[in-house]
Design an enzyme around this catalytic site. Structure first.
Site, PDB file in Angstrom:
ATOM      1  N   PRO A   1       0.797  -1.231   0.000  1.00  0.00           N
ATOM      2  CA  PRO A   1       0.000   0.000   0.000  1.00  0.00           C
ATOM      3  C   PRO A   1       0.828   1.279   0.000  1.00  0.00           C
ATOM      4  CG  PRO A   1      -0.137  -1.120   2.129  1.00  0.00           C
ATOM      5  CD  PRO A   1       0.523  -2.065   1.189  1.00  0.00           C
TER       6      PRO A   1
ATOM      7  N   HIS B   1     -38.490  48.431  -2.623  1.00  0.00           N
ATOM      8  CA  HIS B   1     -38.727  48.596  -1.180  1.00  0.00           C
ATOM      9  C   HIS B   1     -40.032  47.930  -0.751  1.00  0.00           C
ATOM     10  CE1 HIS B   1     -35.502  51.670  -0.970  1.00  0.00           C
ATOM     11  NE2 HIS B   1     -35.969  52.037  -2.149  1.00  0.00           N
TER      12      HIS B   1
ATOM     13  N   SER C   1     -51.332  21.998   4.250  1.00  0.00           N
ATOM     14  CA  SER C   1     -51.610  22.140   5.680  1.00  0.00           C
ATOM     15  C   SER C   1     -52.312  20.907   6.207  1.00  0.00           C
ATOM     16  CB  SER C   1     -52.482  23.377   5.930  1.00  0.00           C
ATOM     17  OG  SER C   1     -52.878  23.449   7.283  1.00  0.00           O
TER      18      SER C   1
END
Length: 464
Positions: free
Chosen positions: A132, A190, A320
Site C-alpha cells: 500500500p 422597497h 396544511s
C-alpha cells in the site's frame, strides 16, 4: 462470529473483517473517529477521485521506471474498480479525521493493494506483490494526494452535475422571459409599488443573475485544475520523481477529459486551498441568486385571494394538516433552505481555508465535503425547482391588470411633462381620495384627457 484476518501497520497488528479490503490504518480510523458515521461517510465523488488519483499515479510511476509494469497493471485494475464504484463499501471513513486526509488516503492505498493482491492470487494483508505504501502510494504523501483528490472530485461534480442542472433551470426561465416579454405589470421597490415593468423583464433579471453566477463558478473552477500532486510532504517533492507531478496530471487529464496540471507552486497547493475557497464563494453567489428568484416567485404567487397573486405555480401537494385546500410554494421554500445551507458551508470553507499553518492546511476534509455538499444541493434543488415549479409558472393576467390599473407610480411618466411636484400632487390626491390617476390629474387641471392618454402608456414606460 465475523471472520477476520490480521493486518499490520507500523503500530502493530489489527483484526479486520475478512470480507473487507481495507487494512490496519483504516481499521484504526474506524475506531478512533466514530464521528457522524451515519451522515459524514465519504460519498462517490471523493472515492471516485481517489481511484483516479491512484490509477494515474501508478501509470506515471510505471512510465518513469518507478514501478514494475506488472505491479502498476494490478494497481490500475484495482483502481478502475474504485472509479467504477464497485468497491464503495470498502471506504467506511468519515470526514472528521486527520485534517490532511491521511486516513482516507491510506484507505485507498489499502483497498487497492488488497484488491490487487487478490487479483494476483495472493493473500490479502500480506502486502505482496502490491504494497500500500511502497507501490500504491509511490512518490506521494497524503499532503499532496488528498488535495489533488479534492480538486478532481469538485471539478467532476461541477461539470457532470451542477452546470447542467443550473443550465436547465436557466433555460426554462429564459423561455418564460421571452414568452411574457410584452406582459406589463407593476414593478416594486422597497416592497412598494414602482413604475411598470414586463413579466418578461422581471424573469429576465433572474436569468441574468444565474448567468453571472454560473460564469463566476466556472471561472473559479479553472483554478481547481492546478493540482498539488508532486509536492509530497511539504511541497519540495521529496521521494517523487522530478517528472512525476506533471506526468500524473497528464494521466488525470486523459482519464477525465479535463486539463489538469501540476501546480507551479506546491507550497501554496499544500498549505492553502484558495481555489476551493473561491469556488465556494462563487457557489454562495449562485445560492444568493437562487434565493432571490425563489423569494420573488413565492411573493408573486402569494394568495390565492389575499396576496399579490400575479403568477400561479403548480400545486404539488397539500399545504396544511389543519387548513383544508391550502397549497404552499414548497419548491421556493426548499430552494431557500438550500441557499442558507450553502451560505453556511461557505462560512466553513472560508474559515477552514484561512487556517493553514506553515506548510500544511489541516482542514482539507471538511472543506471538500462542504463544497461537494453545496454542489449537490444546488444541483438537486435546481432540477426540482425546474421540474415542479418553473415549467408551470403562469401569469394571472386579470390580477396583473387589476394591480397595474391601481398603480399610482405610473404618474412618473408625467414628470418630464408637468414636473415632479405636480406629478406628486396627482398621486397623493388619487391615493387620498381613492380615485384613479387620470381622474386626479384631470381634476387638478394639470393635463388634458388626450395628454394623459398619450403620456401614461404602461408598455412604453418599460422601454421594452
Amino acid at each position: 462470529m465475523t471472520k477476520t484476518r490480521q493486518e499490520t501497520d507500523t503500530m502493530g497488528k489489527m483484526d479486520v473483517d475478512a470480507s473487507r479490503y481495507w487494512g490496519a490504518q483504516t481499521e484504526r480510523s474506524i475506531h478512533n473517529f466514530p464521528i457522524g458515521r451515519d451522515t459524514f461517510v465519504w460519498g462517490r465523488p471523493v472515492i471516485r477521485a481517489l481511484g483516479i488519483l491512484k490509477k494515474g499515479a501508478a501509470q506515471a510511476n510505471a512510465e518513469l521506471g518507478e514501478l514494475p509494469a506488472d505491479v502498476a497493471d494490478l494497481i490500475v485494475k484495482a483502481a478502475d474498480e474504485v472509479i467504477a464504484g464497485k468497491l464503495d463499501e470498502h471506504f467506511p471513513l468519515v470526514v472528521f479525521q486527520t485534517g490532511s486526509g491521511t486516513q482516507s488516503n491510506m484507505n485507498a492505498n489499502e483497498v487497492i493493494s488488497n484488491r490487487a493482491i487478490e487479483l494476483a492470487g495472493g493473500e490479502m494483508g500480506s502486502k505482496k506483490p502490491v504494497h500500500p505504501n511502497d507501490h500504491v502510494n509511490r512518490g506521494q504523501s497524503s499532503n499532496d494526494t488528498f488535495p489533488t483528490a479534492m480538486h478532481i472530485a469538485v471539478v467532476l461534480e461541477l461539470n457532470e452535475r451542477l452546470y447542467g442542472a443550473v443550465g436547465k433551470l436557466r433555460d426554462t426561465l429564459h423561455a418564460k422571459a421571452e414568452q411574457y416579454k410584452d406582459l406589463v405589470k407593476v414593478g416594486r421597490t422597497h416592497l412598494q409599488d414602482a413604475t411598470p415593468i414586463t413579466l418578461g423583464q422581471e424573469i429576465g433579471g433572474w436569468v441574468a443573475q444565474l448567468d453571472y453566477a454560473l460564469s463566476e463558478v466556472k471561472h473559479a473552477g479553472e483554478g481547481l485544475l492546478d493540482l498539488a500532486i508532486g509536492g509530497t510532504a511539504v511541497g519540495t517533492g521529496l521521494n517523487a520523481h522530478p517528472k512525476f507531478g506533471d506526468l500524473a496530471a497528464k494521466k488525470y487529464e486523459e482519464e477525465t477529459g479535463y486539463h489538469f496540471r501540476s501546480a507551479e507552486n506546491k507550497f501554496a497547493a499544500l498549505s492553502a486551498h484558495d481555489a476551493l475557497v473561491q469556488t465556494s464563494a462563487a457557489l454562495r453567489t449562485l445560492a444568493g441568486a437562487l434565493m432571490k428568484m425563489a423569494n420573488d416567485v413565492r411573493w408573486l404567487a402569494s394568495g390565492p385571494r389575499n396576496g399579490i397573486g400575479e403568477i400561479t405555480i403548480p400545486e404539488n401537494e397539500p399545504g396544511s394538516s389543519i387548513m383544508p385546500g391550502k397549497v404552499n410554494p414548497t419548491q421556493s421554500e426548499a430552494m431557500t433552505m438550500v441557499a442558507t445551507r450553502v451560505f453556511g458551508n461557505d462560512a466553513t470553507v472560508a474559515f477552514a481555508g484561512s487556517q493553514g499553518n506553515f506548510q500544511l492546511n489541516v482542514f482539507k476534509p471538511v472543506m471538500v465535503h462542504a463544497v461537494l455538499e453545496s454542489i449537490r444541493l444546488i444541483s438537486d434543488a435546481c432540477l426540482a425547482f425546474n421540474d415542479h415549479c418553473a415549467v408551470g409558472i403562469q401569469p394571472n393576467e386579470a390580477k396583473i391588470k387589476e394591480n397595474l390599473d391601481k398603480n399610482l407610480m405610473q404618474v412618473t411618466a408625467l414628470n418630464r411633462h408637468i414636473g415632479y411636484d405636480k406629478a406628486a400632487a396627482i398621486a397623493k390626491k388619487a391615493h387620498k381620495e381613492g380615485t384613479s390617476l387620470k381622474d386626479a390629474a384631470l381634476a387638478l387641471g394639470y393635463v388634458t384627457e388626450d395628454e394623459f392618454a398619450q403620456w401614461v402608456v404602461p408598455l412604453g414606460m418599460t422601454h421594452n
